[in-house]
Motif scaffolding. Sequence first.
Motif, PDB file in Angstrom:
ATOM      1  N   SER A 181      20.995  22.552  60.304  1.00  0.00           N
ATOM      2  CA  SER A 181      21.509  21.251  60.700  1.00  0.00           C
ATOM      3  C   SER A 181      23.035  21.289  60.821  1.00  0.00           C
ATOM      4  O   SER A 181      23.613  20.766  61.772  1.00  0.00           O
ATOM      5  N   LEU A 182      23.667  21.949  59.863  1.00  0.00           N
ATOM      6  CA  LEU A 182      25.128  22.075  59.888  1.00  0.00           C
ATOM      7  C   LEU A 182      25.569  22.883  61.116  1.00  0.00           C
ATOM      8  O   LEU A 182      26.518  22.515  61.818  1.00  0.00           O
ATOM      9  N   ALA A 183      24.833  23.976  61.379  1.00  0.00           N
ATOM     10  CA  ALA A 183      25.189  24.815  62.528  1.00  0.00           C
ATOM     11  C   ALA A 183      25.048  24.026  63.825  1.00  0.00           C
ATOM     12  O   ALA A 183      25.845  24.193  64.758  1.00  0.00           O
ATOM     13  N   THR A 184      24.053  23.147  63.903  1.00  0.00           N
ATOM     14  CA  THR A 184      23.854  22.330  65.106  1.00  0.00           C
ATOM     15  C   THR A 184      25.066  21.437  65.347  1.00  0.00           C
ATOM     16  O   THR A 184      25.574  21.332  66.463  1.00  0.00           O
ATOM     17  N   THR A 185      25.532  20.794  64.284  1.00  0.00           N
ATOM     18  CA  THR A 185      26.705  19.931  64.421  1.00  0.00           C
ATOM     19  C   THR A 185      27.924  20.754  64.821  1.00  0.00           C
ATOM     20  O   THR A 185      28.717  20.357  65.669  1.00  0.00           O
ATOM     21  N   MET A 186      28.048  21.938  64.205  1.00  0.00           N
ATOM     22  CA  MET A 186      29.214  22.775  64.486  1.00  0.00           C
ATOM     23  C   MET A 186      29.211  23.297  65.921  1.00  0.00           C
ATOM     24  O   MET A 186      30.265  23.556  66.502  1.00  0.00           O
ATOM     25  N   LYS A 187      28.031  23.444  66.506  1.00  0.00           N
ATOM     26  CA  LYS A 187      27.953  23.888  67.903  1.00  0.00           C
ATOM     27  C   LYS A 187      28.676  22.907  68.817  1.00  0.00           C
ATOM     28  O   LYS A 187      29.270  23.289  69.813  1.00  0.00           O
ATOM     29  N   SER A 188      28.575  21.613  68.480  1.00  0.00           N
ATOM     30  CA  SER A 188      29.224  20.604  69.317  1.00  0.00           C
ATOM     31  C   SER A 188      30.686  20.408  68.970  1.00  0.00           C
ATOM     32  O   SER A 188      31.486  20.068  69.811  1.00  0.00           O
ATOM     33  N   GLN A 189      31.010  20.578  67.697  1.00  0.00           N
ATOM     34  CA  GLN A 189      32.313  20.090  67.276  1.00  0.00           C
ATOM     35  C   GLN A 189      33.302  21.156  66.826  1.00  0.00           C
ATOM     36  O   GLN A 189      34.381  20.829  66.372  1.00  0.00           O
ATOM     37  N   THR A 190      32.929  22.414  66.905  1.00  0.00           N
ATOM     38  CA  THR A 190      33.906  23.439  66.538  1.00  0.00           C
ATOM     39  C   THR A 190      34.000  24.474  67.650  1.00  0.00           C
ATOM     40  O   THR A 190      33.198  24.481  68.582  1.00  0.00           O
ATOM     41  N   LYS A 191      34.966  25.349  67.515  1.00  0.00           N
ATOM     42  CA  LYS A 191      35.217  26.345  68.550  1.00  0.00           C
ATOM     43  C   LYS A 191      34.479  27.655  68.297  1.00  0.00           C
ATOM     44  O   LYS A 191      34.593  28.592  69.077  1.00  0.00           O
ATOM     45  N   PHE A 192      33.727  27.731  67.175  1.00  0.00           N
ATOM     46  CA  PHE A 192      33.040  28.981  66.864  1.00  0.00           C
ATOM     47  C   PHE A 192      32.048  29.331  67.972  1.00  0.00           C
ATOM     48  O   PHE A 192      31.400  28.456  68.527  1.00  0.00           O
ATOM     49  N   PRO A 193      31.897  30.631  68.286  1.00  0.00           N
ATOM     50  CA  PRO A 193      30.904  31.022  69.290  1.00  0.00           C
ATOM     51  C   PRO A 193      29.489  30.653  68.812  1.00  0.00           C
ATOM     52  O   PRO A 193      29.199  30.744  67.616  1.00  0.00           O
ATOM     53  N   THR A 194      28.645  30.244  69.767  1.00  0.00           N
ATOM     54  CA  THR A 194      27.280  29.856  69.445  1.00  0.00           C
ATOM     55  C   THR A 194      26.539  30.952  68.681  1.00  0.00           C
ATOM     56  O   THR A 194      25.806  30.688  67.738  1.00  0.00           O
ATOM     57  N   GLU A 195      26.775  32.211  69.102  1.00  0.00           N
ATOM     58  CA  GLU A 195      26.064  33.325  68.494  1.00  0.00           C
ATOM     59  C   GLU A 195      26.409  33.452  67.012  1.00  0.00           C
ATOM     60  O   GLU A 195      25.563  33.787  66.188  1.00  0.00           O
ATOM     61  N   PHE A 196      27.683  33.164  66.699  1.00  0.00           N
ATOM     62  CA  PHE A 196      28.092  33.222  65.302  1.00  0.00           C
ATOM     63  C   PHE A 196      27.383  32.129  64.510  1.00  0.00           C
ATOM     64  O   PHE A 196      26.871  32.366  63.419  1.00  0.00           O
ATOM     65  N   LEU A 197      27.331  30.919  65.087  1.00  0.00           N
ATOM     66  CA  LEU A 197      26.707  29.803  64.381  1.00  0.00           C
ATOM     67  C   LEU A 197      25.209  30.024  64.215  1.00  0.00           C
ATOM     68  O   LEU A 197      24.622  29.627  63.214  1.00  0.00           O
ATOM     69  N   ASP A 198      24.593  30.696  65.202  1.00  0.00           N
ATOM     70  CA  ASP A 198      23.166  31.002  65.092  1.00  0.00           C
ATOM     71  C   ASP A 198      22.878  31.912  63.911  1.00  0.00           C
ATOM     72  O   ASP A 198      21.781  31.958  63.387  1.00  0.00           O
ATOM     73  N   MET A 199      23.893  32.649  63.523  1.00  0.00           N
ATOM     74  CA  MET A 199      23.731  33.623  62.457  1.00  0.00           C
ATOM     75  C   MET A 199      23.739  32.950  61.086  1.00  0.00           C
ATOM     76  O   MET A 199      23.134  33.447  60.140  1.00  0.00           O
ATOM     77  N   ILE A 200      24.445  31.814  60.985  1.00  0.00           N
ATOM     78  CA  ILE A 200      24.692  31.205  59.672  1.00  0.00           C
ATOM     79  C   ILE A 200      23.428  30.979  58.823  1.00  0.00           C
ATOM     80  O   ILE A 200      23.387  31.404  57.674  1.00  0.00           O
ATOM     81  N   PRO A 201      22.385  30.331  59.374  1.00  0.00           N
ATOM     82  CA  PRO A 201      21.212  30.076  58.538  1.00  0.00           C
ATOM     83  C   PRO A 201      20.632  31.370  57.957  1.00  0.00           C
ATOM     84  O   PRO A 201      20.246  31.409  56.779  1.00  0.00           O
ATOM     85  N   TYR A 202      20.596  32.413  58.774  1.00  0.00           N
ATOM     86  CA  TYR A 202      20.015  33.673  58.314  1.00  0.00           C
ATOM     87  C   TYR A 202      20.919  34.337  57.283  1.00  0.00           C
ATOM     88  O   TYR A 202      20.468  34.866  56.267  1.00  0.00           O
ATOM     89  N   LEU A 203      22.219  34.299  57.580  1.00  0.00           N
ATOM     90  CA  LEU A 203      23.186  34.884  56.654  1.00  0.00           C
ATOM     91  C   LEU A 203      23.113  34.178  55.308  1.00  0.00           C
ATOM     92  O   LEU A 203      23.068  34.817  54.251  1.00  0.00           O
ATOM     93  N   ALA A 204      23.042  32.843  55.369  1.00  0.00           N
ATOM     94  CA  ALA A 204      22.964  32.071  54.133  1.00  0.00           C
ATOM     95  C   ALA A 204      21.698  32.440  53.367  1.00  0.00           C
ATOM     96  O   ALA A 204      21.712  32.555  52.131  1.00  0.00           O
ATOM     97  N   THR A 205      20.602  32.663  54.107  1.00  0.00           N
ATOM     98  CA  THR A 205      19.352  33.021  53.438  1.00  0.00           C
ATOM     99  C   THR A 205      19.471  34.368  52.745  1.00  0.00           C
ATOM    100  O   THR A 205      19.073  34.521  51.586  1.00  0.00           O
ATOM    101  N   ILE A 206      20.062  35.349  53.437  1.00  0.00           N
ATOM    102  CA  ILE A 206      20.209  36.673  52.827  1.00  0.00           C
ATOM    103  C   ILE A 206      21.102  36.583  51.588  1.00  0.00           C
ATOM    104  O   ILE A 206      20.782  37.140  50.537  1.00  0.00           O
TER     105      ILE A 206
END
Lengths: 309, 371
Positions: free
Chosen positions: A260-285
């Motif tokens: 959910s956080l990554a979804t919001t960040m996709k719209s409102q931050t400059k981070f590349p989408t691919e990086f944000l897609d990684m967050i949930p998995y990274l957080a899980t690991i």
Amino acid sequence: MTIDIAAFLFDTIKMATPLIFAALAALINRHAGMFNMGIEGMILCAALGAVTFAHYGGSMITGLLGGIAVGILTGLFIGFSHLTGKTDLYLTTIAFNLMATGGTVFVMYLMTGDKSTTGAAFRSYLVPNIDIPLIKDIPFLGKVLSGHSLLTYLAFVSIFLVWFLLYKTRIGLRIRSVGENPMAAESVGISVTKVGYIAFLLCGLFSGLAGTFLSMSWVSFFMKGMTSGRGYIGLSAQNMANGSPLGSALVSLLFGATTSLATTMKSQTKFPTEFLDMIPYLATILAIILTNIYKINKKRRIEKGKAAE
Amino acid sequence: MKKLLTVLAALLLCFSLVGCNKNNGGGETTPEGGEGGGEAAPLKIAYFVSHLGDKSFADSGERGMEQLRGEGYEQKTFEIGDDSSKYKDQINDAIDAGYNLIIGSSSYRDYCLELAAEYPDVKFIIFDDSFDNIPDNMAAILYSQNEGSYLVGYMAAGLSKTGQVAVNVGQDNPVIADFVTGYVNGVKDYNAQFGTDVKVVKAAVGGDHPWGDPATMKQLCLDQQRNLNADVFYQVAGGSGMGLFEACYETGTWAIGVDSDQYTTVKDGQNPEFADVIITSMLKEVGNSLVAMVHKIEAGEDVWKKVSVLGLKDDSVGYVDNDFFKANVPQELRDAMAQANADIKAGKLTVKSYYDFASEAEYDEYLASVQ
């Protein structure tokens, strides 16, 4: 970054719903000693089954029941190959997932003449969203907890049902004993095959609910490959929690929150989408590593205590 | 048992012979095609897509192919799936089977470039792409999606009540960035003309299925609606776009479709109510452009070794001007759009293109200017 916290928490719960179902499906099988990777494919089949039955049956109820029925059927199919056909479970489930990816598109094409979605050919039915009478009027909490899909509430109820089933009932005890040591269970007269089938049936039930949630609640149609790995995430969620129903739900919620956080960040931050897609998995690991470190330390402390005695 | 084995072995031999025979046949046709190259052998057209049924891009191309088949061309469409490691072999197979005009989108560019060097007599059309060093037997088509997007961006700015519009894409790539650039340009020009300050938010679906993950797309839109108050959404995301329409339907906001007339597609389906949010669609007439290209080749026009840019003036991009659009967009705004359309066609107004930017940073800066 502007973010509505109540809505963020609402989304966390919503996004965790299919993962909770998937995790519950996986953990029942795990307790019976079977690591079922086929959940991803089972959910996909159920998602298609749900919209199909809803369309031809003409109501939300037939869709819900159809989704569950397809989930159970796929569970029993894997169960049959593994328990009666004695196939290797890993290979069977990998093959099953690949089959589901192509098979759902094929079946959809036969029914609708469309290879990507049922959105145009099938009438959409949605599982209703429920406003909880008293809670919905509480200022902040109402926005977070009320107005979810019926299936979301069912997911949270299921956490406790599964816990009760596994730890407080006779069949739960049998499932766990088969998982711990099938030989020993067999020797006291428990049929490993029968218990295995029950485990696959329950696994199918929850996979069916996960699929139905995706195609009849989150969106209102089936689209090829729409599970997008959610089955695998559910599988690893229960793995992280060592098969505990409540723990699995918490991990699912963590994943829901980061998504959910990554979804919001996709719209409102400059981070590349691919990086944000990684967050949930990274957080899980990271969470797996941290929980494991905690567990190892705890074990060490206990061992030290024993040595001191 | 022994008998059975003998029969099986005999069958195996038979089939392998048949296989050889077929290969020989295929081998013969290629040199024939090569010899005839001097006096233009009849075109055998192969169109490559990963899957048909996307309701936009690939299907639009297929409509063009249908037209060509109707005109008597020998044409076949190959659906070659998502596994890019097999693309080159499958295209190669088609060439071996005698197809001498290969049509594919930018996804197949690299494989076609390799094959173009191997088979100088076979022609290639790569559409929706722009690149350098195009070989002698290849033609490229680039659409001015920025021009069409400019018009819908201009409209979005005029329609927005909250001063916040959105454009959500499947995945970032140069073509998609060109859509976004045009859209932003439209919003900026509207702002400059009317003294408004409409903002644009842009996001990408990403993940494993960027063009087929409607659930993530729906979530993106709901999030933008809630946190930023966006009320007009433009989708450039293929199959994921369905999620955008659903989000708009739930929140009572406007959606803009892409590639084909999505209002009509959805209206004709089983769930016509979802169409009532699709105010218009930015059209990208892939099929028309391919038909026009084949006709040009037949007429002997020199289209090779270069990129043909097709825009508003070639009717290759545009927007849907149907009754629903007329009923919901105010007259002045429609007139202004028509005026901009005419200006672009006449060359009086140039729309910013992604390909104009010197660097990625410049593009980011351009987006940031309306965020």
